[in-house]
Write a protein that holds these residues in place. Structure first.
Motif, PDB file in Angstrom:
ATOM      1  N   ASP A  32      31.215   8.550  70.640  1.00 43.45           N
ATOM      2  CA  ASP A  32      31.725   9.930  70.662  1.00 43.45           C
ATOM      3  C   ASP A  32      32.138  10.370  72.068  1.00 43.45           C
ATOM      4  O   ASP A  32      31.706  11.438  72.548  1.00 43.45           O
ATOM      5  N   MET A  65      19.528   9.928  67.876  1.00 42.41           N
ATOM      6  CA  MET A  65      19.638   9.874  69.349  1.00 42.41           C
ATOM      7  C   MET A  65      18.743  10.915  70.030  1.00 42.41           C
ATOM      8  O   MET A  65      18.551  12.014  69.527  1.00 42.41           O
ATOM      9  N   TRP A 100      23.574  14.641  68.759  1.00 42.62           N
ATOM     10  CA  TRP A 100      24.851  14.051  68.360  1.00 42.62           C
ATOM     11  C   TRP A 100      25.938  14.380  69.384  1.00 42.62           C
ATOM     12  O   TRP A 100      25.647  14.806  70.492  1.00 42.62           O
ATOM     13  N   ALA A 101      27.197  14.209  68.958  1.00 46.30           N
ATOM     14  CA  ALA A 101      28.335  14.204  69.891  1.00 46.30           C
ATOM     15  C   ALA A 101      28.439  15.455  70.771  1.00 46.30           C
ATOM     16  O   ALA A 101      28.637  16.565  70.264  1.00 46.30           O
ATOM     17  N   ASP A 152      29.295  18.577  66.546  1.00 44.80           N
ATOM     18  CA  ASP A 152      30.504  18.133  67.248  1.00 44.80           C
ATOM     19  C   ASP A 152      31.251  19.244  67.993  1.00 44.80           C
ATOM     20  O   ASP A 152      32.458  19.461  67.792  1.00 44.80           O
ATOM     21  N   GLU A 239      35.061  15.715  60.617  1.00 38.47           N
ATOM     22  CA  GLU A 239      34.219  15.989  61.795  1.00 38.47           C
ATOM     23  C   GLU A 239      35.016  15.687  63.059  1.00 38.47           C
ATOM     24  O   GLU A 239      36.208  15.372  62.998  1.00 38.47           O
ATOM     25  N   THR A 288      32.147   5.500  61.580  1.00 39.96           N
ATOM     26  CA  THR A 288      32.587   6.724  62.253  1.00 39.96           C
ATOM     27  C   THR A 288      33.796   6.464  63.147  1.00 39.96           C
ATOM     28  O   THR A 288      33.998   5.357  63.634  1.00 39.96           O
ATOM     29  N   HIS A 290      35.715   8.740  66.376  1.00 42.53           N
ATOM     30  CA  HIS A 290      35.510   9.955  67.193  1.00 42.53           C
ATOM     31  C   HIS A 290      36.183   9.716  68.538  1.00 42.53           C
ATOM     32  O   HIS A 290      36.126   8.621  69.067  1.00 42.53           O
ATOM     33  N   ARG A 316      27.128   1.988  68.637  1.00 43.53           N
ATOM     34  CA  ARG A 316      28.551   1.933  68.960  1.00 43.53           C
ATOM     35  C   ARG A 316      28.800   1.693  70.446  1.00 43.53           C
ATOM     36  O   ARG A 316      27.875   1.725  71.244  1.00 43.53           O
TER      37      ARG A 316
HETATM   38  O1  FUB Z   1      27.228  10.423  66.717  1.00 47.76           O
HETATM   39  C1  FUB Z   1      26.801  11.047  65.539  1.00 47.76           C
HETATM   40  C2  FUB Z   1      27.945  11.501  64.725  1.00 47.76           C
HETATM   41  O2  FUB Z   1      28.750  10.398  64.332  1.00 47.76           O
HETATM   42  C3  FUB Z   1      28.912  12.396  65.438  1.00 47.76           C
HETATM   43  O3  FUB Z   1      28.429  13.681  65.657  1.00 47.76           O
HETATM   44  C4  FUB Z   1      30.075  12.276  64.518  1.00 47.76           C
HETATM   45  O4  FUB Z   1      31.270  12.786  65.003  1.00 47.76           O
HETATM   46  C5  FUB Z   1      30.116  10.796  64.285  1.00 47.76           C
HETATM   47  O5  FUB Z   1      30.793  10.118  65.310  1.00 47.76           O
END
Ligand code: FUB
Length: 338
Positions: A32, A65, A100-101, A152, A239, A288, A290, A316
């Motif tokens: 991300d 995470m 997350w991102a 996000d 997303e 995913t 992003h 990733r």
């Molecule tokens: O990294 C976790 C989630 O996966 C992100 O918030 C989404 O956009 C997807 O990439």
């Protein structure tokens, strides 16, 4: 969230092909990527993927995470510096899990990190943390940003110095919980022939720590001016919103989730509406997709991720490649494998 549909197998089949770019970071997993030009350098704010040992499900619970690292490089081909942990879960009073991102912004020499996390009730909210250097360390505010939800965050600075925040993600990102305007644990999407759930946006307050007014819908329209429908999985928002400005137009780009594209729509205002234009990035290895888009020295770049290093959808690695426009302002579609 992570269903192994036929389409995701199609995405995985790309593993066998030669990637056009190599992972930028190889000693840890990263995803991300939000890239920004600060102080003449590129700073990258990614998610820090780990194997949290959580069982995979459709709501992405295995994306467990716990912290953020910040990275920098002189240009997209240059070596990367890892500035270490910039913010961690233990230092965010309101957050329970799942960092997350994120995204970042600079205003008057201060830096702001915007990030989603599940609060102690399991509801995704958007938090903000600030720092005096682009690489942090960042100090989190005691509470999430009032009136925010889902995932996000992406922040865009307009020509007039206003900052706007865009947020949203369906399924694991919980946008469907807010259909009525209030929070309900209701996973239903609108019927296929109804408008799709829309990402949200708001103007940021002068101190960058709150939204000035309630989140409002970002409309994504087809060429006939109709809202994209919930059943239009190839084009509707899933997303990963991102906004940039090019040649007099605002570009709103996003992931289509279960069809794995980075798509984009353009408009005349940062508030939308935006008209769907096409695909920026075809599906990558892993479920995913992003991205972020930046300009440096007159060239444009797409930061994105795939799972080249691990072959696992929740582990990733970030990458970068050049992005090119056609003379009419449309973006040339990138396929990340040859
Ligand atoms: O990294 C976790 C989630 O996966 C992100 O918030 C989404 O956009 C997807 O990439």
């Amino acid at each position: 969230f992570i269903c192994f549909s036929m389409l995701s197998f199609a995405a995985f089949s790309q593993v066998k092909k030669e990637p056009i770019s190599q992972p930028l970071i190889t000693d840890q997993y990263s995803a991300d990527p939000s890239a920004h030009l600060f102080k003449g350098k590129i700073y990258i704010y990614p998610s820090h993927d780990i194997d949290a040992g959580i069982k995979e499900d459709d709501l992405g619970s295995h994306f467990g995470m716990r912290d953020y690292h910040v990275f920098s490089q002189e240009n997209p081909s240059a070596a990367i510096t890892d500035h270490g942990v910039a913010l961690k879960l233990e230092d965010i009073p309101w957050a329970g899990k799942m960092l997350w991102a994120p995204d970042a912004a600079e205003k008057n020499g201060k830096y702001y990190l915007y990030f989603p996390a599940k609060d102690k009730e399991g509801i995704f909210r958007i938090g903000v943390a600030s720092a005096i250097k682009p690489e942090g360390p960042f100090n989190a505010e005691p509470s999430y940003m009032k009136g925010t939800y889902s995932i996000d965050p992406a922040v865009f600075k307009d020509k007039d110095g206003s900052y706007y925040i865009y947020i949203g993600g369906i399924w694991g990102g919980q946008l469907q919980h807010w259909k009525s305007g209030k929070h309900e644990f209701d996973e239903k999407q609108p019927a296929d022939n109804q408008p799709a759930l829309m990402p949200k946006m708001a103007k940021l307050s002068a101190d960058m720590k709150s939204i000035e007014s309630p989140l409002q819908n970002v409309q994504i329209l087809d060429k006939e001016g109709k809202l994209l429908l919930s059943g239009d999985h190839n084009r509707r928002f899933f997303e990963a919103p991102f906004v940039h400005f090019y040649n007099g137009k605002y570009y709103f780009s996003y992931s289509t989730g279960d069809t794995h594209f980075i798509a984009y729509a353009t408009g005349d205002s940062p508030k939308g509406p935006f008209t769907y234009q096409g695909v920026i990035l075809n599906p990558v290895q892993g479920w995913t997709n992003h991205h972020s888009i930046i300009e440096q020295n007159g060239k444009w770049y797409l930061y994105y991720h795939d799972v080249q290093m691990s072959g696992k959808t929740h582990l990733r690695n970030i990458k970068v490649t050049e992005l090119k426009y056609n003379t009419d302002g449309t973006i040339q579609t990138i396929t990340a494998y040859k």
